[in-house]
Design a protein around this motif. Sequence first.
Motif, PDB file in Angstrom:
ATOM      1  N   TYR A  37      -4.985  -6.223  25.830  1.00 48.11           N
ATOM      2  CA  TYR A  37      -3.686  -5.714  25.373  1.00 48.11           C
ATOM      3  C   TYR A  37      -2.569  -6.235  26.264  1.00 48.11           C
ATOM      4  O   TYR A  37      -2.750  -6.452  27.467  1.00 48.11           O
ATOM      5  N   ARG A  81     -11.141  -1.526  21.206  1.00 42.44           N
ATOM      6  CA  ARG A  81     -10.448  -0.591  22.106  1.00 42.44           C
ATOM      7  C   ARG A  81      -9.567  -1.372  23.069  1.00 42.44           C
ATOM      8  O   ARG A  81      -9.970  -2.418  23.585  1.00 42.44           O
ATOM      9  N   ASN A 109      -6.713   3.222  23.403  1.00 44.08           N
ATOM     10  CA  ASN A 109      -6.343   3.214  21.991  1.00 44.08           C
ATOM     11  C   ASN A 109      -7.432   2.493  21.213  1.00 44.08           C
ATOM     12  O   ASN A 109      -7.724   1.322  21.470  1.00 44.08           O
ATOM     13  N   ASP A 110      -8.052   3.192  20.278  1.00 47.04           N
ATOM     14  CA  ASP A 110      -9.058   2.584  19.414  1.00 47.04           C
ATOM     15  C   ASP A 110      -8.368   2.066  18.159  1.00 47.04           C
ATOM     16  O   ASP A 110      -7.800   2.849  17.386  1.00 47.04           O
ATOM     17  N   ILE A 111      -8.431   0.746  17.970  1.00 42.39           N
ATOM     18  CA  ILE A 111      -7.725   0.106  16.862  1.00 42.39           C
ATOM     19  C   ILE A 111      -8.720  -0.283  15.778  1.00 42.39           C
ATOM     20  O   ILE A 111      -9.704  -0.986  16.042  1.00 42.39           O
ATOM     21  N   GLU A 113      -8.903  -2.388  12.341  1.00 43.06           N
ATOM     22  CA  GLU A 113      -8.122  -3.468  11.740  1.00 43.06           C
ATOM     23  C   GLU A 113      -8.804  -4.003  10.490  1.00 43.06           C
ATOM     24  O   GLU A 113      -9.975  -4.385  10.519  1.00 43.06           O
ATOM     25  N   ILE A 146      -3.472  -2.136  10.518  1.00 45.73           N
ATOM     26  CA  ILE A 146      -4.191  -1.508  11.631  1.00 45.73           C
ATOM     27  C   ILE A 146      -3.891  -0.012  11.673  1.00 45.73           C
ATOM     28  O   ILE A 146      -2.820   0.441  11.271  1.00 45.73           O
ATOM     29  N   HIS A 148      -4.000   2.898  14.654  1.00 46.40           N
ATOM     30  CA  HIS A 148      -4.158   3.090  16.097  1.00 46.40           C
ATOM     31  C   HIS A 148      -3.799   4.520  16.456  1.00 46.40           C
ATOM     32  O   HIS A 148      -3.069   5.206  15.726  1.00 46.40           O
ATOM     33  N   ARG A 196       1.129   5.648  12.955  1.00 41.54           N
ATOM     34  CA  ARG A 196      -0.150   5.183  13.478  1.00 41.54           C
ATOM     35  C   ARG A 196      -0.802   4.145  12.569  1.00 41.54           C
ATOM     36  O   ARG A 196      -1.825   3.567  12.935  1.00 41.54           O
ATOM     37  N   LEU A 231       1.676   0.956  20.945  1.00 44.63           N
ATOM     38  CA  LEU A 231       0.235   0.932  21.130  1.00 44.63           C
ATOM     39  C   LEU A 231      -0.146   1.661  22.409  1.00 44.63           C
ATOM     40  O   LEU A 231      -1.243   2.195  22.538  1.00 44.63           O
TER      41      LEU A 231
END
Length: 325
Positions: A37, A81, A109-111, A113, A146, A148, A196, A231
Motif C-alpha cells: 500500500y 490485505r 484493510n482487507d480489499i 477486488e 473494490i 474496503h 467503502r 484506504l
Amino acid sequence: MLLAITITLVPTDADAQRFTLRKRYASVGVSLGATNYFGDIVPEPDFTSMRFKSTRPNVGISYTYRYFPRISVRGSFHWGRIIGDDAKSAAQNETENRGRYMRNLSFRNDIKELSVVGIVDLYENRQTYRRRPDFVPYGFAGIAVIHHNPKAYYEQGSHPGLVGEEDIPTGWYALQPLGTEGQHIEGADNPEPYKRVQIAIPFGLGIRYKVDRYWDLAFEIGWRKTFTDYLDDASSAYVDKASLLGSSNNSPNRQASAIFSDRSAEGEFTPVADPNPAVPYLHLNGYGTPANLRRGDNTDKDWYIVSGVSLNYILTPRIKSPKFR
C-alpha cells in the motif's frame, strides 16, 4: 507514434477472419501473491517508501478468453490485505519522519477486488493453443470495483489517563462508522463519510511461460489507482475531541471515535503536559494540538500494488462440426 501503436494492437477484420473460433480458447487460473500500500501512513506517500515488512498476502481466481492473436480479456476476483503503521514505518530519530512516528496511526484493510482487464501480448499466436509461444511478456489495463473496510486495533488501558467507562474494550474496530475526522458531526465543516465501495484502475506488466500443453505459469505486477484517500482512514485534519464526544456526533461509539482520531498519546515517547485535563482523550504530545492541524494529505489518493504468480489451465475448445445431410 500513438497512431502506429494503435494500428499495431487493434485487430483488423482480416485478423479476425484468420483467427477463427477454432483457434480461440479460454483458461482458468489461481494466483498467490503480495499486496503493498501507498498512502498517508508510510514515511512518504509515494512508491519510494514501500516497506517489505508491511507486505501482506493476496489470492485470486481468474477466467481469461483469447479473442485475437495477441489480445485476451480477463475477469478476476482478488482478496488482499494492506497495512500501515506509523510506529513501524518511521522512527523517532528520523528528523523528516518524526512527526509521522509521533502521530502513531495504524490500520489494516482487507480489499476485495472484482476486475475486468484487457491483455496485450508482445508476441502473437495465430495458431491454436497447442502452438502458443513458450515465453510471452504482456501488459494489461482495465477497471475494477473494490470493497474496503479499514480497521484499527486498540488494547484497553494503552491510552494514559483513561479509566473505567472512558476506556473502550480491546479489539479491532471498523473506522469508517466512527468518523475519526468528524464525518458524523452534524453541521460541521468536515468531509462526507467515505464509501467503502470504490472504483479502481488496474494496470501492469507480466510474463507468461508455457509449462506444457495445457498449463501456463505467469508472474505479474499490477498497480491499482484508486479514487479514494481513505484506504488508511487518514486524509484531512484532526478534529476537536470535545466535538467528537458531544451529542452532535452521530458516531455509534463516540469514545472510540475520539480515541482513534488521535493515537499519539499511546506512542513510545514522553508526552507533554495535557493542556486541558478536563477533556478526556485530548492529544498529549503536541503533534495534533490544536485541532485542525493536518492528519493526512488529501491531495494524493491512495494506491496499492498486487504482485505474484499465477497458474493457469487451458480449457480445451469445443467446436461443433457442421452437420451435412
